[in-house]
Every structure is written in structure tokens, then in C-alpha cells.
Design a protein around this motif. Structure first.
Motif, short mmCIF file in Angstrom:
data_model
loop_
_atom_site.label_atom_id
_atom_site.label_comp_id
_atom_site.label_asym_id
_atom_site.label_seq_id
_atom_site.Cartn_x
_atom_site.Cartn_y
_atom_site.Cartn_z
N ALA A 38 0.83 -1.21 0.00
CA ALA A 38 0.00 0.00 0.00
C ALA A 38 0.86 1.25 0.00
O ALA A 38 0.57 2.23 -0.71
N LEU A 39 1.93 1.23 0.76
CA LEU A 39 2.85 2.37 0.79
C LEU A 39 3.51 2.57 -0.57
O LEU A 39 3.61 3.70 -1.07
N HIS A 40 3.92 1.47 -1.19
CA HIS A 40 4.53 1.55 -2.51
C HIS A 40 3.54 2.12 -3.53
O HIS A 40 3.89 2.99 -4.33
N ASP A 41 2.30 1.63 -3.48
CA ASP A 41 1.26 2.14 -4.39
C ASP A 41 1.00 3.62 -4.15
O ASP A 41 0.83 4.39 -5.10
N ALA A 42 0.97 4.01 -2.89
CA ALA A 42 0.73 5.42 -2.56
C ALA A 42 1.88 6.30 -3.07
O ALA A 42 1.65 7.40 -3.58
N GLU A 43 3.10 5.81 -2.96
CA GLU A 43 4.25 6.58 -3.46
C GLU A 43 4.18 6.70 -4.98
O GLU A 43 4.48 7.76 -5.53
N GLU A 44 3.79 5.63 -5.67
CA GLU A 44 3.65 5.69 -7.12
C GLU A 44 2.56 6.68 -7.51
O GLU A 44 2.73 7.48 -8.44
N THR A 45 1.45 6.65 -6.80
CA THR A 45 0.35 7.58 -7.08
C THR A 45 0.81 9.02 -6.84
O THR A 45 0.50 9.91 -7.63
N ARG A 46 1.54 9.23 -5.76
CA ARG A 46 2.06 10.56 -5.46
C ARG A 46 2.99 11.03 -6.58
O ARG A 46 2.91 12.18 -7.03
N ASP A 47 3.89 10.15 -7.02
CA ASP A 47 4.81 10.52 -8.10
C ASP A 47 4.06 10.85 -9.38
O ASP A 47 4.41 11.80 -10.10
N GLN A 48 3.02 10.08 -9.69
CA GLN A 48 2.21 10.36 -10.87
C GLN A 48 1.49 11.69 -10.74
O GLN A 48 1.41 12.46 -11.70
N ALA A 49 0.98 11.97 -9.55
CA ALA A 49 0.29 13.24 -9.32
C ALA A 49 1.24 14.41 -9.46
O ALA A 49 0.91 15.45 -10.05
#
Length: 110
Positions: free
Chosen positions: A48-59
Motif C-alpha cells: 500500500a505504501l509503494h502504491d501510494a508513493e507511485e500515485t504521489r509521483d504520478q500526481a
């Protein structure tokens, strides 16, 4: 107490200390042992943390791209505004010159 009794007493004390240490170690390892459910939960949190970091980077990438687009549009709009204001200024000058010309022409006919 003779020498043999003393050695046996010391050996018994050391054996009891060893057993107590071993039992304490086993109890502590049981309390600190990580269960498979905890490992699964930690894996899920890591994912979940990894997915959140990827989402943050995309944002962040999207916002930077959008900011660049909006900055370009703003620059273009400002350039168009300057051109329009220059054209308006020239039109006002031309209108003023024509008004003065008409006034002079009207005064010359009188």
C-alpha cells in the motif's frame, strides 16, 4: 563441606542458572515471535505504501505538466493582450488624428 560436595553444589547452581536462562530465552522468543498474519499485514502495508508513493509521483508529474501547460497559455495570453493593447492604442491615436483632421476641416470651411 568437602571439595566434592562443593563442586557438585557449584555444578547444580550452574545447571539451574543455565535452565533458567534457557527458559527465559524461550519465553522472550515466543513473545517477540512475528506471526505469519503479522508478516502478511506488513507485506500489505508495504505494498500500500509503494502504491501510494507511485500515485504521489504520478500526481506530481501531472501537476508539473499541467503547470507547464498553464504557464505556456498564460504567456500566450499575455502576448495576445499586449498585441491587442498596442492595436487599441494605435486605433485610439488614429481616431484622435481623424477627429482633429475633421475638426480642422470643419473650421477651414467656416
Amino acid at each position: 563441606m568437602n571439595r566434592l560436595e562443593f563442586v557438585i553444589a557449584i555444578a547444580a547452581i550452574l545447571f539451574v542458572a543455565f535452565i533458567l536462562g534457557w527458559v527465559a530465552h524461550m519465553l522472550l522468543s515466543r513473545f517477540h515471535q512475528v506471526s505469519s498474519a503479522d508478516l502478511n499485514e506488513m507485506d500489505a502495508m508495504a505494498k500500500a505504501l509503494h502504491d501510494a508513493e507511485e500515485t504521489r509521483d504520478q500526481a506530481i508529474a501531472y501537476l508539473q505538466q499541467r503547470e507547464a501547460e498553464l504557464t505556456g497559455q498564460l504567456s500566450q495570453t499575455e502576448a495576445e493582450l499586449r498585441a491587442t493593447m498596442d492595436g487599441l492604442r494605435e486605433a485610439r491615436q488614429e481616431t484622435e488624428e481623424l477627429r482633429l483632421y475633421i475638426e480642422r476641416s470643419n473650421q477651414g470651411q467656416d
